[in-house]
Scaffold this motif. Structure first.
Motif, PDB file in Angstrom:
ATOM      1  N   ASN A  25       0.842  -1.186   0.000  1.00 30.65           N
ATOM      2  CA  ASN A  25       0.000   0.000   0.000  1.00 30.65           C
ATOM      3  C   ASN A  25       0.882   1.243   0.000  1.00 30.65           C
ATOM      4  O   ASN A  25       1.954   1.246   0.602  1.00 30.65           O
ATOM      5  CB  ASN A  25      -0.880  -0.020   1.260  1.00 30.65           C
ATOM      6  CG  ASN A  25      -1.854   1.136   1.318  1.00 30.65           C
ATOM      7  OD1 ASN A  25      -2.134   1.782   0.304  1.00 30.65           O
ATOM      8  ND2 ASN A  25      -2.401   1.392   2.492  1.00 30.65           N
ATOM      9  N   ALA A  76       0.921   4.278   1.706  1.00 29.69           N
ATOM     10  CA  ALA A  76       0.245   4.800   2.891  1.00 29.69           C
ATOM     11  C   ALA A  76       0.818   6.158   3.293  1.00 29.69           C
ATOM     12  O   ALA A  76       1.655   6.733   2.596  1.00 29.69           O
ATOM     13  CB  ALA A  76       0.404   3.808   4.040  1.00 29.69           C
ATOM     14  N   ASN A  77       0.356   6.683   4.427  1.00 31.08           N
ATOM     15  CA  ASN A  77       0.928   7.911   4.991  1.00 31.08           C
ATOM     16  C   ASN A  77       1.479   7.605   6.387  1.00 31.08           C
ATOM     17  O   ASN A  77       1.153   6.569   6.984  1.00 31.08           O
ATOM     18  CB  ASN A  77      -0.113   9.041   5.030  1.00 31.08           C
ATOM     19  CG  ASN A  77      -1.395   8.616   5.701  1.00 31.08           C
ATOM     20  OD1 ASN A  77      -1.394   8.292   6.893  1.00 31.08           O
ATOM     21  ND2 ASN A  77      -2.493   8.578   4.971  1.00 31.08           N
ATOM     22  N   LEU A 123      -0.637   6.367   9.104  1.00 24.36           N
ATOM     23  CA  LEU A 123      -1.292   5.067   8.863  1.00 24.36           C
ATOM     24  C   LEU A 123      -2.819   5.211   8.984  1.00 24.36           C
ATOM     25  O   LEU A 123      -3.506   4.329   9.482  1.00 24.36           O
ATOM     26  CB  LEU A 123      -0.777   4.001   9.845  1.00 24.36           C
ATOM     27  CG  LEU A 123       0.739   3.769   9.843  1.00 24.36           C
ATOM     28  CD1 LEU A 123       1.152   2.855  11.001  1.00 24.36           C
ATOM     29  CD2 LEU A 123       1.203   3.153   8.517  1.00 24.36           C
ATOM     30  N   GLY A 157      -5.149   5.850   6.534  1.00 23.69           N
ATOM     31  CA  GLY A 157      -5.999   5.684   5.354  1.00 23.69           C
ATOM     32  C   GLY A 157      -6.008   6.966   4.554  1.00 23.69           C
ATOM     33  O   GLY A 157      -5.479   7.994   4.985  1.00 23.69           O
ATOM     34  N   ASP A 167      -4.423   3.709  -1.217  1.00 22.93           N
ATOM     35  CA  ASP A 167      -4.750   3.514   0.196  1.00 22.93           C
ATOM     36  C   ASP A 167      -6.271   3.343   0.365  1.00 22.93           C
ATOM     37  O   ASP A 167      -6.749   2.404   1.036  1.00 22.93           O
ATOM     38  CB  ASP A 167      -4.256   4.751   0.967  1.00 22.93           C
ATOM     39  CG  ASP A 167      -3.949   4.494   2.428  1.00 22.93           C
ATOM     40  OD1 ASP A 167      -4.099   3.345   2.870  1.00 22.93           O
ATOM     41  OD2 ASP A 167      -3.564   5.454   3.118  1.00 22.93           O
ATOM     42  N   HIS A 170      -8.234  -0.192   1.594  1.00 26.22           N
ATOM     43  CA  HIS A 170      -9.111  -0.274   2.766  1.00 26.22           C
ATOM     44  C   HIS A 170     -10.543  -0.617   2.374  1.00 26.22           C
ATOM     45  O   HIS A 170     -11.214  -1.393   3.064  1.00 26.22           O
ATOM     46  CB  HIS A 170      -9.049   1.031   3.568  1.00 26.22           C
ATOM     47  CG  HIS A 170      -7.800   1.141   4.400  1.00 26.22           C
ATOM     48  ND1 HIS A 170      -7.636   0.450   5.584  1.00 26.22           N
ATOM     49  CD2 HIS A 170      -6.647   1.826   4.195  1.00 26.22           C
ATOM     50  CE1 HIS A 170      -6.428   0.722   6.083  1.00 26.22           C
ATOM     51  NE2 HIS A 170      -5.814   1.551   5.260  1.00 26.22           N
ATOM     52  N   HIS A 195       2.192  -1.653   4.451  1.00 25.90           N
ATOM     53  CA  HIS A 195       1.851  -0.243   4.300  1.00 25.90           C
ATOM     54  C   HIS A 195       3.147   0.555   4.275  1.00 25.90           C
ATOM     55  O   HIS A 195       3.766   0.780   5.332  1.00 25.90           O
ATOM     56  CB  HIS A 195       0.964   0.201   5.469  1.00 25.90           C
ATOM     57  CG  HIS A 195      -0.282  -0.630   5.597  1.00 25.90           C
ATOM     58  ND1 HIS A 195      -1.487  -0.246   5.062  1.00 25.90           N
ATOM     59  CD2 HIS A 195      -0.492  -1.837   6.173  1.00 25.90           C
ATOM     60  CE1 HIS A 195      -2.390  -1.179   5.323  1.00 25.90           C
ATOM     61  NE2 HIS A 195      -1.807  -2.165   5.998  1.00 25.90           N
TER      62      HIS A 195
END
Ligand code: APR
Length: 187
Positions: free
Chosen positions: A28, A30-31, A34, A36, A41, A45, A86
């Motif tokens: 993923n 991600a940031n 985490l 979402g 991303d 989810h 992620h």
């Protein structure tokens, strides 16, 4: 398009939605929170269901944020995979803030995590090239180089790395670079 590596290992490029492509581990984009988001991303989810965020909540409670260039693993929920990794790519500023090293670290870290879990297939999106603004060609070069270096290692147990590219432009950027490198390439 695919490229073969020693021992029959494969690097494959496909156009598609990463949530639809079976793999042992799906990566993923991600940031650090985490938390979402949109893009890959959001798709992960939505398709994977709430179990993924539940596990991220526990990880967040334990470690806080995930550093840029690093990654954490969760269940894949309803996705056709065992794990989601992620990875937190860099926000692109001007290329002079360590972005290349952090982007390479995302790929290297996820490959190491795959090896640790004995995952044989792993899929990547084009990390950082959406909301985070990394120029596509430059990001593709780093992604392909990092993965190729891993697959060239005799001790690598990962058998197949799949780049799932969301549109033709991203696919062509990767395919052009892969074609330019030596080795057995198959269309
Ligand atoms: N499958 C494969 N690739 C996808 C998909 C999908 N379902 N959806 C989007 N993409 C592509 C985009 O076209 C882009 O080329 O993934 C690439 C990465 O884009 P982003 O998802 O925006 O990821 P990134 O640039 O790393 O930004 C991360 O965006 O969604 C938020 O929470 C995320 O804050 C984080 C930031």
């Amino acid at each position: 398009m695919e490229k073969l590596f020693p021992g029959g290992k494969i690097l494959r490029l496909v156009v598609g939605d990463i949530t639809r492509v079976p793999a042992d581990a799906i990566v993923n984009a991600a940031n650090a929170a985490l938390a979402g988001g949109g893009g890959v991303d959001g798709a992960i989810h939505r398709a994977g269901g709430p179990a993924i965020m539940e596990e991220l909540d526990q990880i967040r409670a334990r470690i806080g944020r995930c550093a840029t260039g690093d990654a954490v693993a969760t269940t894949a929920g309803a996705l056709p995979a065992r794990w989601v990794f992620h990875a937190v790519g860099p926000v692109y500023r001007d290329g002079r803030h360590g972005e290349a090293g952090m982007l390479a670290s995302c790929y290297a870290t996820c490959l190491r995590m795959a090896e640790e879990r004995d995952a044989r297939t792993i899929s990547f999106p084009s990390i950082s090239t959406g909301a985070y603004g990394y120029p596509l060609e430059a990001a593709a070069a780093i992604a392909l180089d990092t993965v190729a270096r891993h697959l060239e290692r005799a001790e690598a147990r990962v058998r197949e790395v799949i780049f799932v590219l969301f549109d033709r432009r991203a696919y062509d950027a990767h395919a052009g670079l892969l074609e330019a490198t030596s080795g057995d390439s198959l269309e």
